[in-house]
Design a protein around this motif. Structure first.
Motif, PDB file in Angstrom:
ATOM      1  N   SER A   1     -14.946  -1.651   6.750  1.00  0.00           N
ATOM      2  CA  SER A   1     -15.800  -2.090   7.847  1.00  0.00           C
ATOM      3  C   SER A   1     -15.839  -1.064   8.970  1.00  0.00           C
ATOM      4  CB  SER A   1     -15.314  -3.440   8.381  1.00  0.00           C
ATOM      5  OG  SER A   1     -13.974  -3.324   8.824  1.00  0.00           O
ATOM      6  N   LYS A   2     -14.905  -0.125   8.967  1.00  0.00           N
ATOM      7  CA  LYS A   2     -14.921   0.962   9.930  1.00  0.00           C
ATOM      8  C   LYS A   2     -14.328   2.206   9.295  1.00  0.00           C
ATOM      9  CE  LYS A   2     -10.972  -1.271  12.165  1.00  0.00           C
ATOM     10  NZ  LYS A   2     -10.388  -1.695  13.466  1.00  0.00           N
ATOM     11  N   THR A   3     -14.662   3.351   9.835  1.00  0.00           N
ATOM     12  CA  THR A   3     -14.300   4.620   9.218  1.00  0.00           C
ATOM     13  C   THR A   3     -12.816   4.730   8.937  1.00  0.00           C
ATOM     14  OG1 THR A   3     -16.149   5.733  10.279  1.00  0.00           O
ATOM     15  CG2 THR A   3     -14.341   7.135   9.522  1.00  0.00           C
ATOM     16  N   GLU A   4     -12.000   4.263   9.838  1.00  0.00           N
ATOM     17  CA  GLU A   4     -10.568   4.534   9.735  1.00  0.00           C
ATOM     18  C   GLU A   4      -9.796   3.612   8.802  1.00  0.00           C
ATOM     19  OE1 GLU A   4     -12.334   3.865  12.455  1.00  0.00           O
ATOM     20  OE2 GLU A   4     -11.245   2.604  13.889  1.00  0.00           O
ATOM     21  N   ASP A   5     -10.376   2.515   8.376  1.00  0.00           N
ATOM     22  CA  ASP A   5      -9.621   1.555   7.569  1.00  0.00           C
ATOM     23  C   ASP A   5     -10.288   1.280   6.225  1.00  0.00           C
ATOM     24  OD1 ASP A   5      -8.744  -0.357  10.494  1.00  0.00           O
ATOM     25  OD2 ASP A   5      -7.521   1.078   9.367  1.00  0.00           O
ATOM     26  N   PHE A   6      -9.460   1.296   5.181  1.00  0.00           N
ATOM     27  CA  PHE A   6      -9.917   0.997   3.823  1.00  0.00           C
ATOM     28  C   PHE A   6      -8.921   0.002   3.244  1.00  0.00           C
ATOM     29  CE2 PHE A   6     -12.461   1.284   0.314  1.00  0.00           C
ATOM     30  CZ  PHE A   6     -12.087   2.112  -0.723  1.00  0.00           C
ATOM     31  N   LEU A   7      -9.377  -1.196   2.960  1.00  0.00           N
ATOM     32  CA  LEU A   7      -8.497  -2.266   2.501  1.00  0.00           C
ATOM     33  C   LEU A   7      -8.654  -2.477   1.003  1.00  0.00           C
ATOM     34  CD1 LEU A   7      -9.099  -4.896   5.340  1.00  0.00           C
ATOM     35  CD2 LEU A   7      -7.405  -3.064   5.250  1.00  0.00           C
ATOM     36  N   LEU A   8      -7.537  -2.663   0.335  1.00  0.00           N
ATOM     37  CA  LEU A   8      -7.524  -2.976  -1.088  1.00  0.00           C
ATOM     38  C   LEU A   8      -6.965  -4.379  -1.250  1.00  0.00           C
ATOM     39  CD1 LEU A   8      -7.781  -1.970  -4.094  1.00  0.00           C
ATOM     40  CD2 LEU A   8      -5.355  -1.389  -3.922  1.00  0.00           C
ATOM     41  N   THR A   9      -7.715  -5.249  -1.909  1.00  0.00           N
ATOM     42  CA  THR A   9      -7.280  -6.628  -2.108  1.00  0.00           C
ATOM     43  C   THR A   9      -7.112  -6.935  -3.590  1.00  0.00           C
ATOM     44  OG1 THR A   9      -8.341  -7.409  -0.071  1.00  0.00           O
ATOM     45  CG2 THR A   9      -7.850  -9.062  -1.737  1.00  0.00           C
ATOM     46  N   LEU A  10      -5.958  -7.475  -3.913  1.00  0.00           N
ATOM     47  CA  LEU A  10      -5.723  -8.025  -5.236  1.00  0.00           C
ATOM     48  C   LEU A  10      -6.033  -9.505  -5.121  1.00  0.00           C
ATOM     49  CD1 LEU A  10      -3.884  -5.450  -4.854  1.00  0.00           C
ATOM     50  CD2 LEU A  10      -2.460  -6.428  -6.668  1.00  0.00           C
ATOM     51  N   GLU A  11      -7.079  -9.918  -5.752  1.00  0.00           N
ATOM     52  CA  GLU A  11      -7.597 -11.255  -5.529  1.00  0.00           C
ATOM     53  C   GLU A  11      -6.626 -12.336  -5.992  1.00  0.00           C
ATOM     54  OE1 GLU A  11     -10.901 -10.202  -7.772  1.00  0.00           O
ATOM     55  OE2 GLU A  11     -11.749  -8.981  -6.173  1.00  0.00           O
ATOM     56  N   SER A  12      -5.978 -12.090  -7.110  1.00  0.00           N
ATOM     57  CA  SER A  12      -4.965 -13.000  -7.642  1.00  0.00           C
ATOM     58  C   SER A  12      -3.978 -12.136  -8.409  1.00  0.00           C
ATOM     59  CB  SER A  12      -5.617 -14.043  -8.556  1.00  0.00           C
ATOM     60  OG  SER A  12      -4.631 -14.896  -9.131  1.00  0.00           O
ATOM     61  N   ALA A  13      -2.898 -11.779  -7.746  1.00  0.00           N
ATOM     62  CA  ALA A  13      -2.001 -10.757  -8.281  1.00  0.00           C
ATOM     63  C   ALA A  13      -1.424 -11.140  -9.648  1.00  0.00           C
ATOM     64  CB  ALA A  13      -0.871 -10.506  -7.290  1.00  0.00           C
ATOM     65  N   THR A  14      -1.323 -10.158 -10.519  1.00  0.00           N
ATOM     66  CA  THR A  14      -0.706 -10.341 -11.839  1.00  0.00           C
ATOM     67  C   THR A  14       0.412  -9.314 -11.999  1.00  0.00           C
ATOM     68  OG1 THR A  14      -2.131  -8.770 -12.989  1.00  0.00           O
ATOM     69  CG2 THR A  14      -2.955 -11.022 -12.762  1.00  0.00           C
ATOM     70  N   SER A  15       1.290  -9.571 -12.948  1.00  0.00           N
ATOM     71  CA  SER A  15       2.429  -8.668 -13.152  1.00  0.00           C
ATOM     72  C   SER A  15       1.974  -7.267 -13.552  1.00  0.00           C
ATOM     73  CB  SER A  15       3.379  -9.240 -14.205  1.00  0.00           C
ATOM     74  OG  SER A  15       2.694  -9.449 -15.420  1.00  0.00           O
ATOM     75  N   SER A  16       0.804  -7.177 -14.189  1.00  0.00           N
ATOM     76  CA  SER A  16       0.292  -5.863 -14.599  1.00  0.00           C
ATOM     77  C   SER A  16      -0.158  -5.023 -13.403  1.00  0.00           C
ATOM     78  CB  SER A  16      -0.874  -6.019 -15.573  1.00  0.00           C
ATOM     79  OG  SER A  16      -1.975  -6.648 -14.934  1.00  0.00           O
ATOM     80  N   GLN A  17      -0.244  -5.643 -12.251  1.00  0.00           N
ATOM     81  CA  GLN A  17      -0.610  -4.916 -11.049  1.00  0.00           C
ATOM     82  C   GLN A  17       0.611  -4.432 -10.265  1.00  0.00           C
ATOM     83  OE1 GLN A  17      -3.311  -8.051  -9.560  1.00  0.00           O
ATOM     84  NE2 GLN A  17      -5.005  -6.588  -9.810  1.00  0.00           N
ATOM     85  N   THR A  18       1.773  -4.651 -10.808  1.00  0.00           N
ATOM     86  CA  THR A  18       2.975  -4.027 -10.260  1.00  0.00           C
ATOM     87  C   THR A  18       2.826  -2.518 -10.411  1.00  0.00           C
ATOM     88  OG1 THR A  18       4.432  -5.899 -10.696  1.00  0.00           O
ATOM     89  CG2 THR A  18       5.454  -3.712 -10.575  1.00  0.00           C
ATOM     90  N   SER A  19       2.897  -1.811  -9.294  1.00  0.00           N
ATOM     91  CA  SER A  19       2.598  -0.385  -9.335  1.00  0.00           C
ATOM     92  C   SER A  19       2.876   0.215  -7.965  1.00  0.00           C
ATOM     93  CB  SER A  19       1.120  -0.173  -9.713  1.00  0.00           C
ATOM     94  OG  SER A  19       0.819   1.195  -9.891  1.00  0.00           O
ATOM     95  N   VAL A  20       2.692   1.525  -7.904  1.00  0.00           N
ATOM     96  CA  VAL A  20       2.675   2.210  -6.612  1.00  0.00           C
ATOM     97  C   VAL A  20       1.227   2.566  -6.310  1.00  0.00           C
ATOM     98  CG1 VAL A  20       3.514   4.138  -5.246  1.00  0.00           C
ATOM     99  CG2 VAL A  20       4.983   3.121  -7.005  1.00  0.00           C
ATOM    100  N   TYR A  21       0.774   2.169  -5.146  1.00  0.00           N
ATOM    101  CA  TYR A  21      -0.620   2.366  -4.759  1.00  0.00           C
ATOM    102  C   TYR A  21      -0.711   3.463  -3.695  1.00  0.00           C
ATOM    103  CZ  TYR A  21      -1.620  -1.870  -7.316  1.00  0.00           C
ATOM    104  OH  TYR A  21      -1.751  -2.795  -8.321  1.00  0.00           O
ATOM    105  N   PHE A  22      -1.600   4.407  -3.954  1.00  0.00           N
ATOM    106  CA  PHE A  22      -1.801   5.510  -3.021  1.00  0.00           C
ATOM    107  C   PHE A  22      -3.222   5.498  -2.493  1.00  0.00           C
ATOM    108  CE2 PHE A  22       2.105   7.747  -3.295  1.00  0.00           C
ATOM    109  CZ  PHE A  22       2.569   7.598  -4.594  1.00  0.00           C
ATOM    110  N   CYS A  23      -3.325   5.728  -1.210  1.00  0.00           N
ATOM    111  CA  CYS A  23      -4.600   5.934  -0.557  1.00  0.00           C
ATOM    112  C   CYS A  23      -4.782   7.432  -0.365  1.00  0.00           C
ATOM    113  CB  CYS A  23      -4.610   5.223   0.794  1.00  0.00           C
ATOM    114  SG  CYS A  23      -6.044   5.544   1.822  1.00  0.00           S
ATOM    115  N   ALA A  24      -6.020   7.886  -0.459  1.00  0.00           N
ATOM    116  CA  ALA A  24      -6.325   9.297  -0.215  1.00  0.00           C
ATOM    117  C   ALA A  24      -7.594   9.397   0.604  1.00  0.00           C
ATOM    118  CB  ALA A  24      -6.474  10.059  -1.537  1.00  0.00           C
ATOM    119  N   ILE A  25      -7.709  10.516   1.323  1.00  0.00           N
ATOM    120  CA  ILE A  25      -8.906  10.746   2.126  1.00  0.00           C
ATOM    121  C   ILE A  25      -9.437  12.151   1.836  1.00  0.00           C
ATOM    122  CG2 ILE A  25      -8.129   9.194   3.945  1.00  0.00           C
ATOM    123  CD1 ILE A  25      -7.432  11.613   5.657  1.00  0.00           C
TER     124      ILE A  25
END
Lengths: 113, 113
Positions: free
Chosen positions: B69-93
């Motif tokens: 919604s604004k330049t500086e913020d990027f949100l990632l949503t897991l709508e309904s978390a599952t065990s397969s989404q266990t991970s390390v998440y990286f943001c990049a610009i």
């Protein structure tokens, strides 16, 4: 993106130059060579990139062969803090396809005291 | 280091719950990315954004949504978390749609139990 081949692991003595090779024999004329590294538990860190000329910055030097089918990342005076996984990536410089940065398995560089 | 802050740095959540990860940048870069990193898979692109309210899917987007919604913020949503989404998440610009490199945050380690 062109496929890259790197050795799985390398060792280097502290204070010596570390030379990390990368083969990218299918590289296209508009693809750049990028190097990143990842220290355990941290995000990938950009090191350097180039198209066909050799490049140098405060971190490293990048030597690209004349046919562009391979390159070498040089850390001139390796320190223990340079122990990391080093990734060589080739991709086009602009356009939609360049968003999909593909990391292979990289080279684990271990700098020994 | 590029001005990228990911929050939280660590999170444990239960299967079925929604989870939102935040990436905040102070560089005013146009392009932002979400990757996940798993053993044996390297870094895989989930979603990316090429401007405010402009986003697109990456290679592993199922189960994830994003918002910018604004330049500086990027949100990632897991709508309904599952065990397969266990991970390390990286943001990049990335600054521009050119050969400029990606710069990564230090990651969010997510565990779904």
């Amino acid at each position: 993106d062109a496929k890259t081949t790197q050795p799985t692991s390398m060792d280097c003595a502290e204070g010596r130059a570390a030379n990390l090779p990368c083969n990218h024999s299918t590289i296209s004329g508009n693809e750049y060579v990028y190097w990143y590294r990842q220290i355990h538990s941290q995000g990938p860190q950009y090191i350097i990139h180039g198209l066909k000329n050799n490049e140098t910055n405060e971190m490293a030097s990048l030597i690209i062969t004349e046919d562009r089918k391979s390159s070498t990342l040089i850390l001139p005076h390796a320190t223990l803090r340079d122990t990391a996984v080093y990734y060589c990536i080739v991709r086009v410089g602009s356009g939609g396809s360049n968003y999909k940065l593909t990391f292979g398995k990289g080279t684990l560089l271990t700098v020994n005291p | 280091d590029a001005g990228i802050t990911q929050s939280p740095r660590h999170k444990v959540t239960e299967t079925g719950t929604p989870v939102t990860l935040r990436c905040h940048q102070t560089e005013n870069h146009r392009y932002m990315y979400w990757y996940r990193q798993d053993p044996g898979h390297g870094l895989r692109l989930i979603h990316y954004s090429y401007g405010v309210k402009d986003t697109d899917k990456g290679e592993v987007s199922d189960g994830y949504s994003v918002s910018r919604s604004k330049t500086e913020d990027f949100l990632l949503t897991l709508e309904s978390a599952t065990s397969s989404q266990t991970s390390v998440y990286f943001c990049a610009i990335k600054q521009r749609d050119t050969n400029s490199p990606l710069h990564f945050g230090n990651g969010t380690r997510l565990t779904v139990t």
